[in-house]
Write a protein that holds these residues in place. Structure first.
Motif, PDB file in Angstrom:
ATOM      1  N   ALA A  54      -2.045  17.220  -4.443  1.00 56.54           N
ATOM      2  CA  ALA A  54      -2.052  15.527  -4.214  1.00 56.54           C
ATOM      3  C   ALA A  54      -3.690  15.116  -4.149  1.00 56.54           C
ATOM      4  O   ALA A  54      -3.974  14.142  -3.835  1.00 56.54           O
ATOM      5  CB  ALA A  54      -1.531  15.490  -2.733  1.00 56.54           C
ATOM      6  N   LYS A  57      -5.024  12.180  -5.956  1.00 59.44           N
ATOM      7  CA  LYS A  57      -4.780  10.822  -5.377  1.00 59.44           C
ATOM      8  C   LYS A  57      -5.637  10.427  -4.130  1.00 59.44           C
ATOM      9  O   LYS A  57      -5.517   9.407  -3.516  1.00 59.44           O
ATOM     10  CB  LYS A  57      -3.254  10.865  -4.939  1.00 59.44           C
ATOM     11  CG  LYS A  57      -2.227  11.135  -5.956  1.00 59.44           C
ATOM     12  CD  LYS A  57      -0.752  11.224  -5.485  1.00 59.44           C
ATOM     13  CE  LYS A  57       0.117  11.411  -6.536  1.00 59.44           C
ATOM     14  NZ  LYS A  57       1.408  11.819  -6.147  1.00 59.44           N
ATOM     15  N   PRO A  62      -2.735   5.468   1.013  1.00 58.15           N
ATOM     16  CA  PRO A  62      -1.314   6.131   1.229  1.00 58.15           C
ATOM     17  C   PRO A  62      -0.286   4.869   1.055  1.00 58.15           C
ATOM     18  O   PRO A  62      -0.587   3.799   1.206  1.00 58.15           O
ATOM     19  CB  PRO A  62      -1.735   6.844   2.337  1.00 58.15           C
ATOM     20  CG  PRO A  62      -2.746   6.017   3.348  1.00 58.15           C
ATOM     21  CD  PRO A  62      -3.631   5.436   2.084  1.00 58.15           C
ATOM     22  N   ASP A  63       0.939   5.378   0.857  1.00 59.50           N
ATOM     23  CA  ASP A  63       2.079   4.573   1.192  1.00 59.50           C
ATOM     24  C   ASP A  63       1.949   4.285   2.620  1.00 59.50           C
ATOM     25  O   ASP A  63       2.442   4.941   3.335  1.00 59.50           O
ATOM     26  CB  ASP A  63       3.332   5.215   0.544  1.00 59.50           C
ATOM     27  CG  ASP A  63       4.594   4.636   1.057  1.00 59.50           C
ATOM     28  OD1 ASP A  63       4.440   3.111   1.543  1.00 59.50           O
ATOM     29  OD2 ASP A  63       5.787   5.076   0.627  1.00 59.50           O
ATOM     30  N   ALA A  66       5.141   5.240   4.324  1.00 58.23           N
ATOM     31  CA  ALA A  66       5.531   6.577   4.266  1.00 58.23           C
ATOM     32  C   ALA A  66       6.947   6.955   3.598  1.00 58.23           C
ATOM     33  O   ALA A  66       7.625   7.900   4.357  1.00 58.23           O
ATOM     34  CB  ALA A  66       5.126   7.068   5.537  1.00 58.23           C
ATOM     35  N   SER A  68       8.251   8.716   1.369  1.00 57.41           N
ATOM     36  CA  SER A  68       8.476  10.185   0.793  1.00 57.41           C
ATOM     37  C   SER A  68       8.714  11.011   1.995  1.00 57.41           C
ATOM     38  O   SER A  68      10.226  11.430   2.023  1.00 57.41           O
ATOM     39  CB  SER A  68       7.467  10.636  -0.207  1.00 57.41           C
ATOM     40  OG  SER A  68       6.369  10.881   0.496  1.00 57.41           O
ATOM     41  N   THR A 254      -1.738   9.696   6.221  1.00 51.83           N
ATOM     42  CA  THR A 254      -2.343   9.728   4.827  1.00 51.83           C
ATOM     43  C   THR A 254      -1.254  10.497   3.715  1.00 51.83           C
ATOM     44  O   THR A 254      -0.316  11.076   4.234  1.00 51.83           O
ATOM     45  CB  THR A 254      -3.557  10.694   4.803  1.00 51.83           C
ATOM     46  OG1 THR A 254      -3.048  12.078   5.256  1.00 51.83           O
ATOM     47  CG2 THR A 254      -4.639  10.229   5.846  1.00 51.83           C
ATOM     48  N   THR A 255      -1.591  10.480   2.377  1.00 52.41           N
ATOM     49  CA  THR A 255      -0.767  10.959   1.308  1.00 52.41           C
ATOM     50  C   THR A 255      -1.022  12.577   1.508  1.00 52.41           C
ATOM     51  O   THR A 255       0.320  13.121   1.430  1.00 52.41           O
ATOM     52  CB  THR A 255      -1.449  10.473   0.305  1.00 52.41           C
ATOM     53  OG1 THR A 255      -1.331   9.048  -0.006  1.00 52.41           O
ATOM     54  CG2 THR A 255      -0.690  11.281  -1.011  1.00 52.41           C
ATOM     55  N   HIS A 258       1.572  13.191   4.131  1.00 52.60           N
ATOM     56  CA  HIS A 258       2.898  12.938   3.718  1.00 52.60           C
ATOM     57  C   HIS A 258       3.541  14.258   2.781  1.00 52.60           C
ATOM     58  O   HIS A 258       4.631  14.799   3.019  1.00 52.60           O
ATOM     59  CB  HIS A 258       3.148  11.614   2.888  1.00 52.60           C
ATOM     60  CG  HIS A 258       2.915  10.737   3.611  1.00 52.60           C
ATOM     61  ND1 HIS A 258       2.473   9.360   2.888  1.00 52.60           N
ATOM     62  CD2 HIS A 258       2.645  10.320   4.889  1.00 52.60           C
ATOM     63  CE1 HIS A 258       2.083   8.378   3.774  1.00 52.60           C
ATOM     64  NE2 HIS A 258       2.199   9.039   5.039  1.00 52.60           N
ATOM     65  N   VAL A 259       2.809  14.597   1.962  1.00 52.93           N
ATOM     66  CA  VAL A 259       3.173  15.791   0.878  1.00 52.93           C
ATOM     67  C   VAL A 259       3.454  16.961   1.575  1.00 52.93           C
ATOM     68  O   VAL A 259       4.226  17.636   1.300  1.00 52.93           O
ATOM     69  CB  VAL A 259       2.247  15.694  -0.337  1.00 52.93           C
ATOM     70  CG1 VAL A 259       2.456  14.491  -1.301  1.00 52.93           C
ATOM     71  CG2 VAL A 259       0.815  16.140  -0.102  1.00 52.93           C
TER      72      VAL A 259
END
Ligand SMILES: *Cc1c(COP(=O)(O)O)cnc(C)c1O
Length: 361
Positions: A54, A57, A62-63, A66, A68, A254-255, A258-259
């Motif tokens: 990630a 990115k 971020p999305d 959230a 994902s 944050t991304t 999330h991941v």
């Protein structure tokens, strides 16, 4: 400048001392930190790999929803996606709840000593905080019920309780919930959920079907070992969550979080390993306490509160000089106790040796 009256006299959260600071201060090479209930085994390798991917990115926001991690957590806990709200740590979900429900003229009920952030955020919102002393380290649910009136908006049950490690069982929790007015939010803070072994610990998720005034808090900071990424969540009623969503910052998680959290969820072997090691470590401390006739609270978390029969700060400083960071009970409402995070077997042994030396000193 004139800051809000509520902030006057309020101190910022005092975290456990950072390792680097202690190394410098005492000229130590090795420092063991067992102060903030962090996972001594780190986190899943899956989470680390996910973050590496990630990294490309970082320039992108971020999305905000959230999506994902939302999909993965909803499958993991078996609720609908819109029953979840994500926070920058579950700390932020506590903040969002206070921001959304509390104002001057309202009150909130919690145990004391318990997790400090319920009170802290309530005070900032200008609400009255009604703290009900623990009885033998356990929530006094009847005492808490007695404090509820028409101005009560939130009741907090920290389960297991930080700092005592004690828990409210399923029967007690259900009876309590049944007696709470339906317009009062009951928060079950389950930050240590993954570590719990008690068979009569409440299964709260199924209760959401019956109680739309229930909110469950969980986090990736403790057993999942992702404290630095700041991600936790609330599980509750969809309509209620929709109502409080405007009190959440647009890009609050944050991304990378999330991941990493999604990947960590897929590694339940790691969680099981940590849970088992935690119980073995807990036994090391139980045995030590019994040997030395020290009072402790049996704990469902990854920490133990021990009565050292002397000011907690004295033990804290003794250990600190020897490269071990714990929490003094003096800041936690248990003046003669220390709170120790259960570490790896060798870390536990190291601290127990120092505690023996302290006692025999
Ligand atoms: C650690 C902790 C939290 C907060 O964890 P986050 O890192 O903000 O997710 C919440 N409640 C309790 C009882 C805790 O011990």
């Amino acid at each position: 400048m004139k800051v809000k009256q509520q902030l006057v006299g309020l101190s910022p959260y005092k975290p456990g001392k950072p390792i680097e600071e202690v190394k410098k201060e005492f000229g130590l090479k090795e420092v063991i930190k067992l102060a903030s209930n962090e996972n001594p085994f780190g986190c899943s390798q899956f989470a680390k790999s996910a973050i590496k991917e990630a990294l490309e990115k970082l320039a992108l926001y971020p999305d905000g929803y959230a999506q994902s991690i939302r999909t993965d957590v909803s499958a993991h806990v078996n609720v609908k996606e819109d029953q979840l709200i994500f926070g920058n740590g579950s700390d932020e979900v506590i903040l969002i709840l206070c921001r959304a429900l509390l104002t001057k003229g309202t009150n909130t009920v919690c145990a004391w000593p318990s997790f400090s952030q319920y009170k802290h955020n309530a005070v900032i919102e200008g609400a009255e905080v009604r703290e009900v002393p623990l009885v033998e380290g356990v929530h006094d649910l009847d005492g808490m019920l007695a404090q509820i009136d028409e101005n009560t908006r939130i009741v907090w049950v920290c389960n297991p309780n930080n700092p005592s490690g004690t828990y409210v069982n399923e029967e007690q929790f259900k009876q309590f919930l049944a007696k709470i007015p339906r317009d009062v939010l009951v928060v079950s803070d389950e930050a240590y959920f993954e570590y719990v072994v008690a068979e009569d610990y409440p299964q709260t998720v199924p209760l959401l079907k019956e109680y739309d005034n229930l909110m469950i808090l969980r986090t990736f900071s403790k057993a999942y070992g992702l404290a630095t990424l700041r991600i936790g969540y609330g599980i509750g009623n969809s309509d209620f969550i929709q109502k409080i969503e405007p009190a959440r910052e647009p890009f609050n998680t944050t991304t990378l979080a999330h991941v990493a959290a999604s990947a960590a969820l897929k590694d339940q072997d790691f969680i099981n390993y940590c849970k088992e090691s935690n119980r073995l470590g807990m036994d090391q401390f139980y045995q030590f306490c019994k040997e030395h006739d020290l009072k402790f609270y049996p704990s469902q978390g990854n920490f133990i509160l021990i009565d050292m029969k002397t000011p907690g700060n004295k033990v804290f400083n003794y250990l600190l000089e020897r490269g071990i960071i714990v929490r003094s009970g003096e800041a936690l409402g248990f003046p003669t106790f220390i709170r120790i995070t259960v570490g790896s077997a060798s870390q536990n042994e190291a601290i127990i040796q120092q505690l023996r030396a302290f006692i025999n000193n």
